[in-house]
Motif scaffolding. Structure first.
Motif, short mmCIF file in Angstrom:
data_model
loop_
_atom_site.label_atom_id
_atom_site.label_comp_id
_atom_site.label_asym_id
_atom_site.label_seq_id
_atom_site.Cartn_x
_atom_site.Cartn_y
_atom_site.Cartn_z
N VAL A 120 36.06 49.60 29.47
CA VAL A 120 35.88 50.32 30.74
C VAL A 120 35.13 49.45 31.75
N GLN A 121 34.13 48.71 31.30
CA GLN A 121 33.40 47.81 32.21
C GLN A 121 34.33 46.73 32.76
N HIS A 122 35.17 46.17 31.91
CA HIS A 122 36.13 45.17 32.38
C HIS A 122 37.11 45.78 33.38
N LEU A 123 37.53 46.99 33.11
CA LEU A 123 38.45 47.67 34.03
C LEU A 123 37.79 47.93 35.38
N GLN A 124 36.50 48.21 35.38
CA GLN A 124 35.79 48.41 36.64
C GLN A 124 35.79 47.13 37.47
N VAL A 125 35.64 45.99 36.81
CA VAL A 125 35.71 44.70 37.51
C VAL A 125 37.10 44.52 38.11
N LEU A 126 38.13 44.84 37.33
CA LEU A 126 39.51 44.71 37.82
C LEU A 126 39.79 45.66 38.98
N GLU A 127 39.22 46.86 38.91
CA GLU A 127 39.40 47.82 40.01
C GLU A 127 38.67 47.35 41.27
N THR A 128 37.45 46.85 41.10
CA THR A 128 36.68 46.35 42.25
C THR A 128 37.40 45.21 42.94
N SER A 129 38.09 44.39 42.16
CA SER A 129 38.82 43.25 42.73
C SER A 129 40.11 43.68 43.42
N GLY A 130 40.54 44.91 43.16
CA GLY A 130 41.78 45.39 43.76
C GLY A 130 43.01 45.16 42.90
N LEU A 131 42.83 44.57 41.74
CA LEU A 131 43.97 44.28 40.86
C LEU A 131 44.50 45.51 40.14
N VAL A 132 43.61 46.46 39.86
CA VAL A 132 43.99 47.62 39.06
C VAL A 132 43.58 48.90 39.78
N ARG A 133 44.43 49.89 39.64
CA ARG A 133 44.10 51.23 40.11
C ARG A 133 44.17 52.16 38.91
N SER A 134 43.32 53.18 38.91
CA SER A 134 43.37 54.10 37.79
C SER A 134 43.38 55.54 38.31
N GLU A 135 43.92 56.40 37.46
CA GLU A 135 44.02 57.81 37.80
C GLU A 135 43.73 58.60 36.53
N LYS A 136 42.91 59.62 36.67
CA LYS A 136 42.56 60.42 35.50
C LYS A 136 43.32 61.74 35.55
N LEU A 137 44.08 61.97 34.50
CA LEU A 137 44.80 63.23 34.34
C LEU A 137 44.31 63.87 33.04
N GLY A 138 43.55 64.94 33.17
CA GLY A 138 42.95 65.55 31.98
C GLY A 138 41.92 64.61 31.39
N ARG A 139 42.13 64.26 30.13
CA ARG A 139 41.19 63.35 29.45
C ARG A 139 41.69 61.91 29.43
N VAL A 140 42.86 61.68 29.99
CA VAL A 140 43.46 60.35 29.92
C VAL A 140 43.36 59.63 31.26
N ARG A 141 42.80 58.45 31.23
CA ARG A 141 42.75 57.60 32.43
C ARG A 141 43.87 56.57 32.31
N THR A 142 44.80 56.61 33.27
CA THR A 142 45.93 55.69 33.27
C THR A 142 45.72 54.63 34.34
N CYS A 143 45.94 53.39 33.97
CA CYS A 143 45.74 52.25 34.87
C CYS A 143 47.09 51.65 35.25
N THR A 144 47.16 51.18 36.49
CA THR A 144 48.35 50.48 36.97
C THR A 144 47.91 49.20 37.68
N LEU A 145 48.79 48.24 37.69
CA LEU A 145 48.53 46.96 38.35
C LEU A 145 48.90 47.08 39.82
#
Length: 116
Positions: free
Chosen positions: A49-74
Motif C-alpha cells: 500500500v505504501q508503494h502504491l501511494q508513491v505510484l499514485e502521488t506520481s500520477g502513474l496509478v489511480r485507485s478506486e475502492k468498491l466495498g472492501r476491494v481497492r482496484t488500481c489502474t495505470l
C-alpha cells in the motif's frame, strides 16, 4: 522548467524502485486489486500500500475502492510525459552526434612542410 521538473521527479522516483516497476508492469496488463499486486512481491500488504501511494502521488496509478476491494489502474498519460522528456533528450543528442559525425567526416588538409 521547474514546474515541469517536479512531476517528472516524482515519476522517475516512483519508477526507481524495482517493486513499483513490477506493479506498473502488472497494471500495464489491466486493472488489479491491491492483493493481486501484492502476490508476486515478498512484502507485507501495508508495504505494498505504501508503494502504491508513491505510484499514485506520481500520477502513474489511480485507485478506486468498491466495498472492501481497492482496484488500481495505470494512468498512461504520466508515462507519456516521461516518454516526451526522454525523446527530447534523445533528439538533442542525436543532433549533436550527427554534427560530430559530419565534422569527423571532413578530410583534413595535409599539413604543409616548412623547410626551415
Amino acid at each position: 522548467m521547474l514546474n515541469q521538473s517536479a512531476p517528472l521527479d516524482l515519476l522517475f522516483q516512483a519508477l526507481s524502485d524495482p517493486s513499483r516497476r513490477i506493479m506498473v508492469e502488472q497494471l500495464s496488463r489491466g486493472p488489479a486489486s491491491v492483493s493481486e499486486l501484492a502476490k508476486p512481491l515478498s512484502m507485507t500488504l501495508p508495504a505494498v500500500v505504501q508503494h502504491l501511494q508513491v505510484l499514485e502521488t506520481s500520477g502513474l496509478v489511480r485507485s478506486e475502492k468498491l466495498g472492501r476491494v481497492r482496484t488500481c489502474t495505470l494512468d498512461t498519460s504520466a508515462l507519456q510525459q516521461a516518454e516526451t522528456w526522454i525523446q527530447e533528450r534523445r533528439s538533442l543528442w542525436e543532433t549533436r552526434l550527427d554534427r560530430l559525425g559530419e565534422l569527423l567526416a571532413i578530410p583534413e588538409e595535409p599539413a604543409s612542410r616548412d623547410p626551415a
